[in-house]
Design a protein around this motif. Structure first.
Motif, PDB file in Angstrom:
ATOM      1  N   ALA A 383       0.937  -1.060  -0.130  1.00  0.00           N
ATOM      2  CA  ALA A 383       0.361   0.095  -0.120  1.00  0.00           C
ATOM      3  C   ALA A 383       0.697   0.827   0.096  1.00  0.00           C
ATOM      4  N   LYS A 384       2.235   1.263   0.641  1.00  0.00           N
ATOM      5  CA  LYS A 384       2.884   2.270   0.567  1.00  0.00           C
ATOM      6  C   LYS A 384       3.544   3.446  -0.117  1.00  0.00           C
ATOM      7  N   GLN A 385       3.820   1.278  -1.204  1.00  0.00           N
ATOM      8  CA  GLN A 385       4.519   1.812  -2.468  1.00  0.00           C
ATOM      9  C   GLN A 385       3.653   1.915  -3.186  1.00  0.00           C
ATOM     10  N   ALA A 386       2.692   1.897  -3.465  1.00  0.00           N
ATOM     11  CA  ALA A 386       1.667   1.538  -4.223  1.00  0.00           C
ATOM     12  C   ALA A 386       1.565   3.420  -4.742  1.00  0.00           C
ATOM     13  N   ALA A 387       0.547   3.405  -2.715  1.00  0.00           N
ATOM     14  CA  ALA A 387       0.385   5.577  -2.962  1.00  0.00           C
ATOM     15  C   ALA A 387       2.005   5.990  -3.694  1.00  0.00           C
ATOM     16  N   GLU A 388       2.676   5.682  -3.039  1.00  0.00           N
ATOM     17  CA  GLU A 388       3.998   6.542  -4.174  1.00  0.00           C
ATOM     18  C   GLU A 388       4.192   6.237  -5.270  1.00  0.00           C
ATOM     19  N   LEU A 389       3.748   5.223  -5.638  1.00  0.00           N
ATOM     20  CA  LEU A 389       3.961   4.924  -6.868  1.00  0.00           C
ATOM     21  C   LEU A 389       2.682   6.018  -7.568  1.00  0.00           C
ATOM     22  N   ILE A 390       1.104   6.088  -7.357  1.00  0.00           N
ATOM     23  CA  ILE A 390       0.383   6.763  -8.207  1.00  0.00           C
ATOM     24  C   ILE A 390       0.378   8.257  -7.848  1.00  0.00           C
ATOM     25  N   SER A 391       1.393   8.485  -7.196  1.00  0.00           N
ATOM     26  CA  SER A 391       1.223   9.537  -6.657  1.00  0.00           C
ATOM     27  C   SER A 391       2.235  10.181  -7.861  1.00  0.00           C
ATOM     28  N   THR A 392       2.788   9.745  -8.275  1.00  0.00           N
ATOM     29  CA  THR A 392       3.861  10.543  -9.259  1.00  0.00           C
ATOM     30  C   THR A 392       2.781  10.777 -10.827  1.00  0.00           C
ATOM     31  N   ARG A 399      -4.841   8.985 -10.985  1.00  0.00           N
ATOM     32  CA  ARG A 399      -4.686   8.689  -9.330  1.00  0.00           C
ATOM     33  C   ARG A 399      -6.166   8.202  -8.770  1.00  0.00           C
ATOM     34  N   GLU A 400      -7.323   8.220  -9.347  1.00  0.00           N
ATOM     35  CA  GLU A 400      -7.897   7.963  -8.633  1.00  0.00           C
ATOM     36  C   GLU A 400      -8.626   6.294  -9.322  1.00  0.00           C
ATOM     37  N   ILE A 401      -8.478   6.437 -10.926  1.00  0.00           N
ATOM     38  CA  ILE A 401      -8.346   5.076 -11.546  1.00  0.00           C
ATOM     39  C   ILE A 401      -7.772   3.801 -10.400  1.00  0.00           C
ATOM     40  N   TYR A 402      -6.132   4.720 -11.118  1.00  0.00           N
ATOM     41  CA  TYR A 402      -5.341   3.345  -9.991  1.00  0.00           C
ATOM     42  C   TYR A 402      -5.138   3.437  -8.588  1.00  0.00           C
ATOM     43  N   CYS A 403      -6.348   3.952  -8.043  1.00  0.00           N
ATOM     44  CA  CYS A 403      -5.815   3.977  -6.035  1.00  0.00           C
ATOM     45  C   CYS A 403      -6.881   3.107  -6.312  1.00  0.00           C
ATOM     46  N   ASN A 404      -8.035   2.573  -6.959  1.00  0.00           N
ATOM     47  CA  ASN A 404      -9.162   2.054  -6.812  1.00  0.00           C
ATOM     48  C   ASN A 404      -8.542   0.578  -6.812  1.00  0.00           C
ATOM     49  N   ARG A 405      -7.893   0.273  -8.491  1.00  0.00           N
ATOM     50  CA  ARG A 405      -7.783  -0.943  -8.656  1.00  0.00           C
ATOM     51  C   ARG A 405      -6.728  -1.352  -7.410  1.00  0.00           C
ATOM     52  N   ALA A 406      -5.743  -0.556  -6.745  1.00  0.00           N
ATOM     53  CA  ALA A 406      -4.259  -0.518  -6.231  1.00  0.00           C
ATOM     54  C   ALA A 406      -5.565  -1.386  -4.880  1.00  0.00           C
ATOM     55  N   ALA A 407      -6.462  -0.603  -4.684  1.00  0.00           N
ATOM     56  CA  ALA A 407      -7.267  -0.627  -3.129  1.00  0.00           C
ATOM     57  C   ALA A 407      -7.785  -2.559  -3.353  1.00  0.00           C
ATOM     58  N   ARG A 423      -1.206  12.309   0.532  1.00  0.00           N
ATOM     59  CA  ARG A 423      -0.247  12.637   1.794  1.00  0.00           C
ATOM     60  C   ARG A 423       1.186  12.609   0.359  1.00  0.00           C
ATOM     61  N   ALA A 424       1.298  11.479  -0.147  1.00  0.00           N
ATOM     62  CA  ALA A 424       2.558  11.224  -1.170  1.00  0.00           C
ATOM     63  C   ALA A 424       3.065  12.413  -2.249  1.00  0.00           C
ATOM     64  N   TYR A 425       1.251  12.940  -2.226  1.00  0.00           N
ATOM     65  CA  TYR A 425       1.469  13.635  -3.659  1.00  0.00           C
ATOM     66  C   TYR A 425       1.528  15.282  -2.948  1.00  0.00           C
ATOM     67  N   LYS A 426       1.394  15.175  -2.131  1.00  0.00           N
ATOM     68  CA  LYS A 426       1.730  16.948  -1.247  1.00  0.00           C
ATOM     69  C   LYS A 426       2.968  16.805  -1.099  1.00  0.00           C
ATOM     70  N   ARG A 427       3.808  16.226  -0.662  1.00  0.00           N
ATOM     71  CA  ARG A 427       5.655  15.502  -0.443  1.00  0.00           C
ATOM     72  C   ARG A 427       6.041  16.419  -1.767  1.00  0.00           C
ATOM     73  N   ARG A 428       5.299  15.118  -3.034  1.00  0.00           N
ATOM     74  CA  ARG A 428       6.709  15.808  -3.920  1.00  0.00           C
ATOM     75  C   ARG A 428       6.176  16.973  -4.528  1.00  0.00           C
ATOM     76  N   THR A 429       4.941  17.729  -4.462  1.00  0.00           N
ATOM     77  CA  THR A 429       4.694  18.052  -5.165  1.00  0.00           C
ATOM     78  C   THR A 429       5.531  19.597  -3.726  1.00  0.00           C
ATOM     79  N   ALA A 430       5.481  19.902  -2.984  1.00  0.00           N
ATOM     80  CA  ALA A 430       6.657  20.252  -1.817  1.00  0.00           C
ATOM     81  C   ALA A 430       7.693  20.735  -2.227  1.00  0.00           C
ATOM     82  N   LYS A 431       8.351  19.396  -2.511  1.00  0.00           N
ATOM     83  CA  LYS A 431       9.868  19.137  -3.011  1.00  0.00           C
ATOM     84  C   LYS A 431       9.657  19.774  -4.254  1.00  0.00           C
ATOM     85  N   GLN A 432       8.860  19.584  -5.178  1.00  0.00           N
ATOM     86  CA  GLN A 432       9.340  20.520  -6.643  1.00  0.00           C
ATOM     87  C   GLN A 432       9.005  22.151  -5.829  1.00  0.00           C
TER      88      GLN A 432
END
Ligand SMILES: [Zn+2]
Length: 581
Positions: A383-392, A399-407, A423-432
């Motif tokens: 779940a952690k790694q999938a979230a990280e991946l989908i956030s990209t 993101r919505e579609i693959y969130c459901n798929r991963a769930a 959360r992962a998405y926020k981290r990523r955009t903050a970094k950007q």
């Protein structure tokens, strides 16, 4: 070698930049300039520009630029003299040569001719009685006569010197055969013998239609099963894909990338006319860039084994970097496309193509396969790694579609995963954002050239030098006002060199065009200079010109003054120390 200025002048005027570039790039006019897709880096929006009146091209994406000669050097991988010869040939001009010069280009032309004659020789051998076995093999593989002709398949006889004899009889030297990778030389005896023997031969042809090398498949059990030409001056595996010369004419919306030329040929045989193969190397960035020139979507059909899947994982980011859409075909019931087509036919393969996954799906599925989702701990990690991946993934819908798929995969509530992705998405955009801020802070440094070796030591003078050159190229008559300016006054030596040469040309009544500078400046310097010339102009006026001139000379005096001062101090210091003895 140096060519006479008069000749280069004629060469440049007979090869208008828009015509030369236009042979490779589709250009559309916008205002005074022309725009197209850059041939040097993959892109979807046209950032490649041609300025006919300045005689230069420049890419705002990859910052390549120069005159017609530079373009040909880059495009055809030629050095300066050969690019000149190339353009001379194009314009029907006689090149003033000194005879001792055996040019690289002429050598290449010889090797291309040799490889073409070799391909013809192998192809003709296919009809001989000795080729019985190969003909049977071709039939067994289901390849029709049209496929054999289109790819120019052939047969290398089971002899030590069949090709060697045939080609030397045609006037090629053994040395040339060696350089083309067609023969080998015995270590002790020094004798030559054919590299390819008793093999089904596949000519490798570049996008311009030159035969550049060969692949050969054994007819018996000897190894290696597939043998390729070595790298030569005309054959670069990193830059060529098998069948690209055929595929560039295809009307298909996508290009199918396979692992071997037998797969590619089989696909063509079954009507998929957009299949290419890499040549015994994994996909390179150069391959990806080339593919991006001809299509917007690539379907990867690498073998189903671990090696094939690793190759797929490596290829995806390279292809995506160029802006290509990437899909991955999942082969079931066969190890490669060739086997699949023979087992299940073209229609089933078409279905497979339609179902091929986009890379988002593919990556999620690949991740899933690394975990045993019936174990709780592994489920959490997935779940952690999938979230990280989908956030990209770029769009919210994705993101919505693959969130459901991963769930679904992990039998988790989509809401939990959704929060994790957010959360992962926020981290990523903050970094950007932080990175962007840092870039903004460096805005001052942005006036510095992209290439480190060209850093401006004196920004005030350099900016004036840039403007001065821009104005001179727009209005050469201004040279009359720059009589007092010397090459040494320039703080940037390439500008000084450029100024001198252009003034020389102006005095000799030759055309004053940036393209002429390819003679004295390196490719990197030309690229930087054209970047400078592309910068928006303030109005050209005598007044503005005098201002620039003044700044340059003032700064030059200062620099010189400082030098004199330093020298004086040095003299004083020495005197003192002598005096102290
Ligand atoms: Zn570019």
């Amino acid at each position: 070698m140096a060519f006479p200025s008069v000749f280069l002048d004629e060469l440049n005027s007979r090869n208008p930049i828009e015509d030369v570039v236009g042979q490779y790039v589709a250009l559309t006019r916008r205002g005074g300039n022309l725009f197209g897709l850059c041939p040097f880096h993959g892109e979807k929006t046209a950032s490649f520009s041609v300025a006919p009146e300045k005689g230069i091209y420049y890419c705002f994406g990859c910052h390549k630029g120069g005159g017609a000669i530079n373009f040909v050097m880059e495009m055809e991988s030629l050095d300066y003299p050969d690019a000149v010869r190339f353009l001379a040939k194009r314009a029907g001009l006689e090149v003033p040569e000194d005879n001792r010069d055996h040019s690289q280009y002429k050598k290449k032309e010889r090797l291309w001719a040799l490889c073409r004659d070799t391909a013809r020789f192998f192809h003709a051998q296919l009809k001989t009685p000795a080729a019985q076995e190969v003909r049977q093999y071709i039939q067994k593989r289901g390849l029709g006569q049209d496929t054999v002709t289109r790819f120019g398949l052939g047969y290398a006889p089971n002899q030590w010197s069949a090709l060697l004899d045939a080609m030397t009889a045609k006037g090629y030297t053994k040395q040339e055969l060696l350089e083309a990778g067609l023969v080998l030389q015995h270590k002790d005896r020094g004798t030559f013998y054919d590299r390819f023997r008793n093999r089904l031969m596949f000519p490798i042809i570049d996008v311009r239609g030159n035969v550049i090398g060969f692949g050969g498949r054994v007819m018996d059990d000897s190894s290696p099963k597939y043998l390729n030409s070595p790298e030569t001056t005309i054959f670069n595996k990193r830059r060529n894909l098998f069948a690209m010369n055929v595929v560039k004419k295809s009307k298909s919306d996508y290009i199918i990338l396979t692992e071997g030329y037998m797969d590619a040929i089989a696909l063509h045989q079954y009507g998929f006319d957009s299949a290419v193969a890499s040549l015994g190397t994994s996909l390179t960035q150069e391959h990806a860039d080339m593919l991006a020139k001809y299509t917007s979507e690539v379907v990867l059909t690498y073998d189903a084994d671990a090696a094939g899947q690793n190759a797929t994982q490596r290829a995806i980011p390279m292809l995506e970097k160029t802006g290509l859409r990437v899909k991955i075909l999942r082969m079931q019931g066969a190890k490669d496309p060739d086997e699949f087509l023979k087992k299940f036919g073209a229609d089933r393969f078409k279905l497979l193509l339609q179902e091929s996954e986009n890379q988002a799906e593919y990556r999620l599925r690949s991740l899933q396969m690394q975990f045993d989702l019936s174990v709780d701990e592994q489920k959490v990690e997935f779940a952690k790694q999938a979230a990280e991946l989908i956030s990209t993934y770029t769009t919210a819908v994705e993101r919505e579609i693959y969130c459901n798929r991963a769930a679904e995969m992990a039998k988790l509530s989509p809401d939990v995963l959704k929060q994790e992705i957010a959360r992962a998405y926020k981290r990523r955009t903050a970094k950007q954002k932080r990175e962007q801020e840092k870039r903004d802070m460096d805005a001052v440094a942005a006036r510095q050239p992209k290439t480190r070796e060209f850093r401006y030591d004196n920004m005030r003078s350099a900016v004036a030098e840039e403007s001065l050159l821009r104005m001179l190229l727009r209005e050469p008559a201004l040279f009359a006002q720059a009589e007092s300016l010397e090459e040494a006054d320039f703080s940037v030596s390439m500008f000084g060199k450029g100024f001198s040469l252009l003034r020389e040309r102006w005095r000799e009544d030759l055309s004053v065009q940036a393209g002429a500078l390819a003679e004295v400046l390196s490719g990197a310097e030309m690229a930087h200079l054209t970047a400078v010339l592309q910068k928006p102009d303030s109005l050209v006026s005598e007044e503005a010109f005098r201002d620039c001139l003044q700044v340059i000379q003032e700064e030059a005096r200062k620099a010189k003054g400082t030098d004199d001062l330093l020298a004086m101090q040095e003299r004083l210091r020495k005197k003192k120390s002598y005096g102290g003895i």
